[in-house]
Scaffold this active site. Structure first.
Site, PDB file in Angstrom:
ATOM      1  N   ASP A 180      -1.525   4.215  -5.082  1.00  0.00           N
ATOM      2  CA  ASP A 180      -0.432   4.124  -5.778  1.00  0.00           C
ATOM      3  C   ASP A 180      -0.653   3.486  -7.163  1.00  0.00           C
ATOM      4  OD1 ASP A 180       1.316   5.173  -4.068  1.00  0.00           O
ATOM      5  OD2 ASP A 180       2.264   3.518  -3.209  1.00  0.00           O
ATOM      6  N   ASP A 203       4.392  12.198   2.575  1.00  0.00           N
ATOM      7  CA  ASP A 203       4.162  10.598   2.352  1.00  0.00           C
ATOM      8  C   ASP A 203       4.214  10.118   3.771  1.00  0.00           C
ATOM      9  OD1 ASP A 203       3.769   8.202   1.162  1.00  0.00           O
ATOM     10  OD2 ASP A 203       5.467   8.587  -0.283  1.00  0.00           O
TER      11      ASP A 203
HETATM   12  C1  DGJ Z   1       4.641   5.721  -1.827  1.00  0.00           C
HETATM   13  C2  DGJ Z   1       4.145   6.842  -2.813  1.00  0.00           C
HETATM   14  O1  DGJ Z   1       2.499   6.393  -2.538  1.00  0.00           O
HETATM   15  C3  DGJ Z   1       4.511   6.852  -4.119  1.00  0.00           C
HETATM   16  O2  DGJ Z   1       3.906   7.710  -4.964  1.00  0.00           O
HETATM   17  C4  DGJ Z   1       5.870   7.366  -3.957  1.00  0.00           C
HETATM   18  O3  DGJ Z   1       6.002   8.676  -3.468  1.00  0.00           O
HETATM   19  C5  DGJ Z   1       6.764   6.566  -2.893  1.00  0.00           C
HETATM   20  N1  DGJ Z   1       6.190   6.256  -1.686  1.00  0.00           N
HETATM   21  C6  DGJ Z   1       8.173   6.989  -3.188  1.00  0.00           C
HETATM   22  O4  DGJ Z   1       8.913   6.171  -1.948  1.00  0.00           O
END
Ligand code: DGJ
Length: 785
Positions: free
Chosen positions: A551, A481
């Protein structure tokens, strides 16, 4: 195939031609790029007809030199442009020489056709196993300074793709400051084009935006340190008449994950210039004597078979020349991710319960998302401290991983290695490793700072710590991430005069880390993520076999997001999850069937608490996973087609076809009900026209509660909507959903489509009615007989 005779160059792919020549003054004149044309035979190359004729330079324009009175560089289609010799448009290159001048004058000095694909030094690039004279390197040298430029072309015949990149070589004794050095330039006289860019924001990625070009400059760019969800580096040029399956389309992309720019400029003479490369905004690079600077690789394709045709070229290129390693060809597992199920509130026992439920429905991989390390109970701390929180994981990462493996699942972990929290052991030990201006306030972003990857020591540290975690943790999958954009850009490692190199060196540092880790752990499936799709690009796909596209897990939003990605990226590069409702990003309620149907056209995952689901829902999920596995190779690696959008995107259709054309899965989604609109047609493209197919949908049962108090139309006793009686009836009385089953030819499916059972329209209902409330969808299948 590449051909050169003296001053003429023709690059052919299966269905496209690209041509340019050397002008008498030494610059390169772009002649043609588009559908394949004949420019050569055994007797030579015939490009004269394509060369612009100039007898007198336009008034009030600069002519190149005393001898060249008949044209100005400002009115030429150039393959490479520079500052200062009369071309007033956006240049490919801009440098400051030792004497302070910003004028460059590059002319042709030679060309070589080579067998091997050139590998870039600091950046990822596409690869080509074939060694058949498909690389062309053209050298240009500055007439007045000891600088030379190599323009590198590579032809990928089968997927109709040509790549371009460039190298600037400083042969002089002094340093040169690069202010811009792009990757590709295309000049054409046809500015009557529509430029499409893919713009958006967090949880709203990849919205296609079309604009008809007219005089002036349009810039699509990112300056946040990542390729960004605001402006993906992929762009298209088409005609007003172009549609999904017909008409000319050019697609351009960049193998780069940092700040980029795509510039379309229409000049006073109606010429269109397209440039793409590293964003010059905030960029400066001090090129020392003897050094070379390479620009990222640009990817270009053309198709006259509409947007789908162009996408197929790009998809094939990504699958065969970008994705690499074991996972490039291997089917991707169905996963369960803990994030939307529990956020930071995780523990070994909770995760194991989820994993067992996952196993019971056929899921193959369990992913522990954020919250497992340091003292990470929210997003305010611990980034950089990649050791387990022993309160949550008393047996460590490895202890959990062993138990997950014992359940019969693969085990995956979330990391965000490019970041550092101020409240972390890493920051306390190395405050100078964060990218911030020493002694000055730093603008916050998700309570974290970016590590200074321009500093090789920081990169080495990340490689060591993560190698240790991956070696000891029993890890099969990594979600990598990256959750903040750059601000206050500064590398404490670089000297003040080199600060303009920070963002670029960050990216080359990151590429070094990713290359080391993916080489060291070839069996781990790496998934990229940057707050969803903030870094979805070809650079990342050279290391990450798939990327978390957004997301946003709301199925209605996802339809648009996945449609957006599909223009440039094949389904196997996108991950998509079924989550709970009301959806956490939009509070919208969509049917479970639709959440699955949309996610199935990508790498399927679930991101919800299966332990909270009732048995009927779990049974439904089990059926979904089974169906997905049966069709997985086609969903992930089939040829993907977008249907023409209907009602401004209210109805969206997709279909994906097996490589041999024997089977296809399709989907129809309707966002909002349109009253008294019964007709629905599903077309399936890409099948064999002269072959017969069985077209069918799967039988299913409907919940009577879908009809609310209309139940009283048939119920002998009055049933109050939402009452306990209503719920009890719904458990025992299930209605048959409509079922399609017919035989038709591939060309009929393509051009006429199948007239589906009529949608519910308030005047009646039977088992042949397609009950299609808001956000409903169906999957359809075709199989060759
Ligand atoms: C952002 C990501 O896109 C989410 O799927 C998740 O992993 C969060 N970060 C976790 O902090």
């Amino acid at each position: 195939m590449i051909r050169q005779t003296d001053d003429k160059f023709v690059l052919d792919t299966k269905s496209t031609t690209y041509a340019f020549r050397v002008l008498p003054t030494g610059q390169l004149e772009h002649l043609y790029y588009g559908k394949k044309i004949r420019l050569d035979d055994e007797s030579g190359i015939y490009t004269d007809a394509l060369c612009e004729k100039h007898e007198f330079a336009p008034g009030n324009n600069i002519v190149y030199d005393d001898k060249t009175q008949n044209y100005s560089l400002n009115d030429m289609r150039l393959e490479f442009s520079a500052n200062g010799k009369g071309d007033n448009r956006e240049p490919f290159i801009e440098v400051v020489h030792e004497d302070g001048s910003r004028t460059s004058d590059f002319v042709y000095t030679g060309a070589v056709i080579g067998k091997d694909k050139r590998v870039l030094i600091n950046m990822p690039s596409s690869y080509d196993a074939q060694r058949d004279a498909s690389t062309l390197t053209v050298t240009l040298s500055d007439k007045n300074y000891d600088l030379s430029v190599e323009l590198i072309y590579h032809v990928f015949e089968d997927c109709d793709v040509i790549t371009r990149s460039a190298a600037l070589i400083n042969n002089s004794k002094s340093n040169v400051k690069i202010l811009r050095f792009m990757s590709v330039q295309i000049d054409t006289n046809d500015s009557n084009r529509v430029l499409s860019t893919f713009n958006g924001a967090w949880i709203r990625e990849m919205k296609r935006v079309d604009r008809k070009l007219s005089r002036g400059r349009f810039v699509n760019d990112s300056c946040v340190g990542a390729s960004s969800s605001t402006a993906n580096p992929f762009v298209m040029f088409s005609k007003k008449c172009t549609c999904e399956n017909l008409g000319p389309v050019y697609g351009f992309n960049l193998v780069y994950s940092g700040n980029h720019t795509e510039i379309a400029e229409v000049s006073e003479f109606g010429k269109l210039r397209f440039l793409s490369g590293i964003n010059p905004k905030g960029f400066e690079y001090d090129l020392a004597s003897g050094e070379t600077f390479e620009s990222p690789e640009a990817v270009m394709t053309f198709s006259d078979e509409g947007f789908n045709g162009m996408s197929h070229n790009m998809h094939r290129f990504v699958r065969e020349h970008i994705l690499r390693g074991r996972w490039a060809k291997e089917e991707r597992p169905v996963l369960l991710n803990s994030w939307e199920a529990a956020y930071f509130d995780i523990s070994e026992s909770k995760l194991l319960k989820m994993a067992k439920a996952a196993k019971s429905v056929g899921i193959e991989l369990f992913v522990m998302d954020d919250g497992w390390f340091g003292r990470r109970d929210d997003d305010k701390s611990s980034l950089g401290d990649w050791y387990p929180n022993t309160k949550k994981l008393p047996h460590g990462v490895n202890g959990l991983s062993e138990k997950i493996h014992d359940i019969g699942l693969k085990f995956g972990i979330w990391v965000e290695p490019e970041m550092i929290s101020e409240d972390s052991d890493l920051y306390r030990a190395h405050p100078d490793w964060a990218m911030r201006i020493p002694g000055k306030p730093h603008s916050p972003g998700r309570n974290q700072m970016i590590l200074d990857l321009a500093n090789p020591e920081v990169c080495d540290h990340i490689i060591t710590v993560l190698s240790d975690l991956f070696e000891t943790g029993g890890i099969d999958y990594v979600k990598w991430d990256m959750n903040r954009n750059e601000s206050d850009v500064y590398s404490p490692y670089l000297p003040p005069l080199r600060q303009g190199e920070t963002s670029y060196r960050y990216m080359t540092g990151l590429y070094r880390i990713l290359s080391a880790l993916t080489e060291k752990f070839p069996d781990i499936l790496f998934e990229g993520c940057a707050s969803g799709g903030n870094r979805f690009d070809l650079g990342m796909l050279c290391y990450f076999s798939q990327i978390w596209g957004s997301d946003d897990t709301d199925a209605s939003e996802r339809v648009d997001i996945q449609t957006g990605y599909s223009y440039a990226y094949p389904p196997v590069t996108v991950s998509s999850h079924v989550s709970s409702v009301p959806n956490h990003q939009t509070l919208r309620v969509t049917p479970l069937e639709t959440r699955f149907n949309v996610a199935a056209f990508a790498n399927l995952g679930y991101e919800c608490n299966l332990c909270d689901m009732d048995q009927a829902t779990l049974d439904e999920v089990k059926k979904q996973v089974l169906l997905y596995k049966e069709w997985r190779s086609i969903f992930q690696n089939g040829r993907f087609y977008r249907g023409e959008t209907v009602d401004n995107g209210n109805v969206v259709t997709w279909n994906v076809v097996s490589a041999d054309g024997s089977a296809s899965a399709g989907m129809m989604f309707r966002r909002l009900v349109v009253a008294n609109d019964q007709r629905g047609v599903l077309k399936m493209h890409g099948l064999e026209g002269d072959k017969k197919y069985r077209f069918y949908s799967l039988p299913f049962k409907m919940d009577v509660r879908l009809f609310g108090d209309l139940i009283n139309m048939i119920s002998p006793v009055h049933v109050k909507n939402g009452s306990m009686i209503h719920d009890i009836i719904s458990r025992f009385v299930k209605l048959d959903g409509e079922h399609e089953d017919t035989v038709t030819f591939g060309d009929a499916l393509d051009l006429a489509g199948v007239e589906l059972s009529p949608a519910y329209s308030s005047t009646g209902f039977n088992e042949r009615t397609r009950v299609f409330p808001d956000f409903a969808s169906r999957l359809y299948f075709a199989q060759k007989l």
